[in-house]
Every structure is written in structure tokens, then in C-alpha cells.
Design an enzyme around this catalytic site. Structure first.
Site, PDB file in Angstrom:
ATOM      1  N   GLU A   1       2.207 -11.429  -0.155  1.00 48.65           N
ATOM      2  CA  GLU A   1       0.902 -11.021   0.377  1.00 48.65           C
ATOM      3  C   GLU A   1      -0.238 -11.528  -0.507  1.00 48.65           C
ATOM      4  O   GLU A   1      -1.351 -11.723  -0.037  1.00 48.65           O
ATOM      5  CB  GLU A   1       0.863  -9.502   0.532  1.00 48.65           C
ATOM      6  CG  GLU A   1       1.990  -9.048   1.439  1.00 48.65           C
ATOM      7  CD  GLU A   1       1.606  -7.986   2.421  1.00 48.65           C
ATOM      8  OE1 GLU A   1       0.697  -7.222   2.119  1.00 48.65           O
ATOM      9  OE2 GLU A   1       2.237  -7.934   3.493  1.00 48.65           O
TER      10      GLU A   1
ATOM     11  N   TYR B   1       7.085  -0.259   4.409  1.00 45.96           N
ATOM     12  CA  TYR B   1       8.162   0.599   4.903  1.00 45.96           C
ATOM     13  C   TYR B   1       9.337   0.596   3.905  1.00 45.96           C
ATOM     14  O   TYR B   1      10.143   1.518   3.883  1.00 45.96           O
ATOM     15  CB  TYR B   1       8.709   0.071   6.235  1.00 45.96           C
ATOM     16  CG  TYR B   1       7.894   0.368   7.480  1.00 45.96           C
ATOM     17  CD1 TYR B   1       6.582   0.828   7.421  1.00 45.96           C
ATOM     18  CD2 TYR B   1       8.462   0.172   8.743  1.00 45.96           C
ATOM     19  CE1 TYR B   1       5.861   1.077   8.579  1.00 45.96           C
ATOM     20  CE2 TYR B   1       7.756   0.428   9.905  1.00 45.96           C
ATOM     21  CZ  TYR B   1       6.450   0.877   9.821  1.00 45.96           C
ATOM     22  OH  TYR B   1       5.745   1.123  10.983  1.00 45.96           O
ATOM     23  N   GLY B   2       9.424  -0.487   3.139  1.00 38.96           N
ATOM     24  CA  GLY B   2      10.642  -0.793   2.377  1.00 38.96           C
ATOM     25  C   GLY B   2      11.019   0.199   1.307  1.00 38.96           C
ATOM     26  O   GLY B   2      12.133   0.169   0.793  1.00 38.96           O
TER      27      GLY B   2
ATOM     28  N   CYS C   1      10.671  -6.185  11.808  1.00 37.43           N
ATOM     29  CA  CYS C   1      10.789  -5.614  10.467  1.00 37.43           C
ATOM     30  C   CYS C   1      12.254  -5.289  10.162  1.00 37.43           C
ATOM     31  O   CYS C   1      12.900  -4.543  10.906  1.00 37.43           O
ATOM     32  CB  CYS C   1       9.958  -4.337  10.408  1.00 37.43           C
ATOM     33  SG  CYS C   1      10.033  -3.504   8.831  1.00 37.43           S
ATOM     34  N   ASN C   2      12.759  -5.843   9.076  1.00 36.01           N
ATOM     35  CA  ASN C   2      14.155  -5.591   8.702  1.00 36.01           C
ATOM     36  C   ASN C   2      14.387  -4.128   8.369  1.00 36.01           C
ATOM     37  O   ASN C   2      15.411  -3.554   8.730  1.00 36.01           O
ATOM     38  CB  ASN C   2      14.534  -6.436   7.485  1.00 36.01           C
ATOM     39  CG  ASN C   2      14.669  -7.895   7.802  1.00 36.01           C
ATOM     40  OD1 ASN C   2      15.763  -8.414   7.920  1.00 36.01           O
ATOM     41  ND2 ASN C   2      13.552  -8.583   7.955  1.00 36.01           N
ATOM     42  N   THR C   3      13.408  -3.511   7.671  1.00 38.65           N
ATOM     43  CA  THR C   3      13.572  -2.116   7.281  1.00 38.65           C
ATOM     44  C   THR C   3      13.621  -1.229   8.520  1.00 38.65           C
ATOM     45  O   THR C   3      14.490  -0.353   8.639  1.00 38.65           O
ATOM     46  CB  THR C   3      12.429  -1.689   6.339  1.00 38.65           C
ATOM     47  OG1 THR C   3      12.365  -2.603   5.239  1.00 38.65           O
ATOM     48  CG2 THR C   3      12.633  -0.294   5.826  1.00 38.65           C
TER      49      THR C   3
ATOM     50  N   ASP D   1       6.070  -5.138  13.330  1.00 42.44           N
ATOM     51  CA  ASP D   1       6.445  -5.166  11.920  1.00 42.44           C
ATOM     52  C   ASP D   1       5.597  -4.150  11.166  1.00 42.44           C
ATOM     53  O   ASP D   1       4.579  -3.681  11.675  1.00 42.44           O
ATOM     54  CB  ASP D   1       6.204  -6.568  11.340  1.00 42.44           C
ATOM     55  CG  ASP D   1       6.602  -6.642   9.876  1.00 42.44           C
ATOM     56  OD1 ASP D   1       7.626  -6.036   9.506  1.00 42.44           O
ATOM     57  OD2 ASP D   1       5.883  -7.280   9.078  1.00 42.44           O
ATOM     58  N   SER D   2       6.002  -3.859   9.936  1.00 47.74           N
ATOM     59  CA  SER D   2       5.211  -2.954   9.116  1.00 47.74           C
ATOM     60  C   SER D   2       3.897  -3.610   8.700  1.00 47.74           C
ATOM     61  O   SER D   2       2.995  -2.917   8.247  1.00 47.74           O
ATOM     62  CB  SER D   2       6.012  -2.577   7.871  1.00 47.74           C
ATOM     63  OG  SER D   2       6.438  -3.755   7.215  1.00 47.74           O
TER      64      SER D   2
ATOM     65  N   CYS E   1      14.277  -9.864   4.889  1.00 50.79           N
ATOM     66  CA  CYS E   1      12.952  -9.239   4.902  1.00 50.79           C
ATOM     67  C   CYS E   1      11.983 -10.244   5.519  1.00 50.79           C
ATOM     68  O   CYS E   1      12.085 -11.448   5.257  1.00 50.79           O
ATOM     69  CB  CYS E   1      12.545  -8.889   3.467  1.00 50.79           C
ATOM     70  SG  CYS E   1      10.841  -8.315   3.330  1.00 50.79           S
ATOM     71  N   THR E   2      11.068  -9.719   6.314  1.00 51.83           N
ATOM     72  CA  THR E   2      10.131 -10.586   7.037  1.00 51.83           C
ATOM     73  C   THR E   2       9.381 -11.569   6.143  1.00 51.83           C
ATOM     74  O   THR E   2       9.016 -12.655   6.569  1.00 51.83           O
ATOM     75  CB  THR E   2       9.056  -9.703   7.701  1.00 51.83           C
ATOM     76  OG1 THR E   2       8.616  -8.737   6.752  1.00 51.83           O
ATOM     77  CG2 THR E   2       9.594  -9.031   8.933  1.00 51.83           C
ATOM     78  N   HIS E   3       9.106 -11.145   4.901  1.00 57.07           N
ATOM     79  CA  HIS E   3       8.259 -11.969   4.042  1.00 57.07           C
ATOM     80  C   HIS E   3       9.015 -13.130   3.381  1.00 57.07           C
ATOM     81  O   HIS E   3       8.409 -14.099   2.966  1.00 57.07           O
ATOM     82  CB  HIS E   3       7.664 -11.104   2.924  1.00 57.07           C
ATOM     83  CG  HIS E   3       6.619 -10.143   3.387  1.00 57.07           C
ATOM     84  ND1 HIS E   3       6.868  -9.189   4.351  1.00 57.07           N
ATOM     85  CD2 HIS E   3       5.318  -9.990   3.022  1.00 57.07           C
ATOM     86  CE1 HIS E   3       5.759  -8.481   4.540  1.00 57.07           C
ATOM     87  NE2 HIS E   3       4.817  -8.947   3.754  1.00 57.07           N
TER      88      HIS E   3
HETATM   89  N1  DGL Z   1       8.647  -5.806   6.982  1.00 57.83           N
HETATM   90  C1  DGL Z   1       9.432  -5.303   5.890  1.00 57.83           C
HETATM   91  C2  DGL Z   1      10.880  -5.771   6.068  1.00 57.83           C
HETATM   92  O1  DGL Z   1      11.148  -6.751   6.728  1.00 57.83           O
HETATM   93  C3  DGL Z   1       8.898  -5.743   4.547  1.00 57.83           C
HETATM   94  C4  DGL Z   1       7.587  -5.095   4.169  1.00 57.83           C
HETATM   95  C5  DGL Z   1       7.698  -3.591   3.991  1.00 57.83           C
HETATM   96  O2  DGL Z   1       8.323  -3.101   3.037  1.00 57.83           O
HETATM   97  O3  DGL Z   1       7.149  -2.904   4.848  1.00 57.83           O
HETATM   98  O4  DGL Z   1      11.768  -5.137   5.555  1.00 57.83           O
END
Ligand code: DGL
Length: 264
Positions: free
Chosen positions: A151, A41-42, A72-74, A9-10, A183-185
Site C-alpha cells: 500500500e 481483515y488479515g 479477499c483471501n482472508t 475485497d477488504s 493474499c490479494t496484495h
Molecule cells: N485482502 C486481504 C487478503 O487477501 C489482505 C488485506 C487485509 O488484511 O485485509 O487476505
């Protein structure tokens, strides 16, 4: 087969995916990489996200992983085809599993997607949904403030609920009956999000669906570990403080289990 599964993940949010995989497959060792040096990353370009993702994926492949989960979704939205082409091992992203779960859940074919700016504008979820469910109305909404709020640890803080109300007005107006937490969060905001959209909207957590897909794939490829209990390892590319506090809160991971790995 005893080789570990790589999860990337990012940052720290992908631990929600790691947690889901660890619960479903307690015998599998997991190697996690949070690219905290490049987070978020987003809001970055496809080129940048692909470059960072390849770097992390190659690092994990050197740890002899048998499968890579792009938590990571992005990164899944922007870099998955490239990772699949390059790695020479099976690669699973979170978009397809999430879209499939949403397609199963919706009764009205009206589905909302909340995610980072890059994920929403890539149209990855929207295209996956259209493939799975012809005639679907897919409404995407970028929610860039959610990542820093998570976060900060403000998972059910009144400020988070107020921000959610603002962001979700559009999807609520579109009368969706299913909302993908893309998104992971966002799974960590589930109670706050549920209180805003109300009981009529199903929240889809890609983490659970991805873990199910990982289990199915390992079974199909005969790659399951015969062990009953496993050890996990954690890497981050920078400043472990945030990473550690969330890793501890979510999984009880302590500092001695996290290695900082700085890319050149
Ligand atoms: N991990 C990113 C996602 O799932 C979210 C955090 C980021 O923007 O890096 O898209």
C-alpha cells in the site's frame, strides 16, 4: 445476461483480481467494493470478518449482481461457507482456485503458502491442498508486513526484498517447489518474491486462476454477457486516497469513478 459481477475485497488489493477478470472477460461489467473502513481483515477474528463480508455482499447483491467473487483471501478463508449459504447467487472465493493451480504446478508435492495471519491460521489453503493432493507437504507462513508495504507503493523497494528474505527463509528451508501468493496484495510483489525464492520455485497467483474459474462458471450457467465492452463501478467504505492512488496505478481508475459508501 447483462447483470454485473460483484468483486469484493477488504481494500484495494482485490483490484488485482478485478484486473484479471476484466482481461479475461472484457464484456462483463464489474462492481467492485473495497471495505477500506475495516481494512485489514488479515489480523481480525472469524466473527468480525464474517460480519464485514456479509455487509459488503448484501450491498453488492442490492446492485443486482449475478455472481459474487470474494477476491479477499482472508474473507474467502473465513466467511465463504456463510456467504454461499446466505446470498442465493453463485459465490466464488480465491482459495480453491489457488490451491488447484498449486496442485497442478508442484512436482515434489512440497507447497508453500504465504498469506495474512488469519488465512494461514485458518488452514484453508492447507486443507484444500490436502484434499487435492494426498501426501502434500503444505508450509504456511504469515507475512503481515507485506500489505502495508504494497500500500506504500514499495513493490520492489530494497526494504521489501529484505522483509521477504526474512519471511521466506522458512518456506525455502522446507524446499518447496511452488509458492501460493495467498493474499490479494502479493501478486504486486512478484518480481521481489521471485528474486528471493529463485527460479526453481513457481509462484501461484490466485487472481489468474480465479478469473479462469469465473469464466468457466459463467459459461456453465449460461450467464455470459453478450457485450464486447463493459463499464466498471468502484465503491470503497472509507478514505479514498490510498484506494485511488493504487486504483490509478493499476487500472487507470480516476476519482470520479469511485463512490464512498459508509455503512451505518
Ligand atoms: N485482502 C486481504 C487478503 O487477501 C489482505 C488485506 C487485509 O488484511 O485485509 O487476505
Amino acid at each position: 445476461m447483462n447483470r454485473p459481477i460483484g468483486v469484493f475485497d477488504s481494500g484495494v488489493g482485490g483490484l488485482t483480481v478485478l484486473q484479471a477478470i476484466a482481461r479475461r472477460l472484457p464484456g462483463e461489467s464489474l462492481v467492485y467494493f473495497g471495505d477500506t473502513a475495516h481494512l485489514p481483515y488479515g489480523n481480525k477474528s472469524r466473527e468480525a470478518v464474517t460480519r464485514f463480508s456479509l455487509e459488503v455482499a448484501r450491498f453488492l447483491r442490492r446492485r443486482d449482481i449475478k455472481l459474487l467473487v470474494v477476491a479477499c483471501n482472508t474473507a474467502s478463508a473465513l466467511a465463504l461457507p456463510r456467504l454461499k449459504r446466505e446470498l442465493g447467487i453463485p459465490v466464488i472465493g480465491v482459495i480453491e482456485p489457488g490451491a488447484r493451480a498449486a496442485a497442478r504446478a508442484t512436482r515434489t508435492r512440497r507447497v508453500g503458502i504465504i498469506a495474512t495471519e488469519a488465512t494461514v491460521s485458518s488452514n484453508a489453503y492447507q486443507s484444500a491442498l490436502r484434499r487435492l493432493l494426498p501426501g502434500v507437504k503444505a508450509v504456511g507462513k504469515a507475512c503481515p508486513l507485506f500489505v502495508p508495504l504494497v500500500e506504500e507503493g514499495w513493490w520492489s523497494h530494497p526494504v521489501t526484498t529484505a522483509v521477504a528474505r526474512e519471511y521466506l527463509a522458512e518456506v525455502s528451508k522446507a524446499r518447496v517447489d511452488t509458492l501460493i501468493l495467498g493474499c490479494t496484495h502479493y501478486p504486486l510483489l512478484k518480481p521481489a518474491l521471485a528474486s528471493v525464492v529463485g527460479p526453481g520455485v513457481r509462484l501461484i497467483d490466485s487472481a489468474e486462476e480465479t478469473a479462469r474459474e469465473v469464466a468457466e462458471l459463467l459459461e456453465r450457467l449460461n450467464l455470459r454477457s453478450p457485450r464486447r465492452k463493459a463499464a466498471h463501478r468502484f465503491f470503497a467504505s472509507d478514505g479514498p486516497k490510498r484506494f485511488l492512488s493504487l486504483a490509478k496505478r493499476l487500472l487507470g481508475v480516476t476519482a470520479d469513478r469511485v463512490t464512498i459508501w459508509r455503512f451505518e
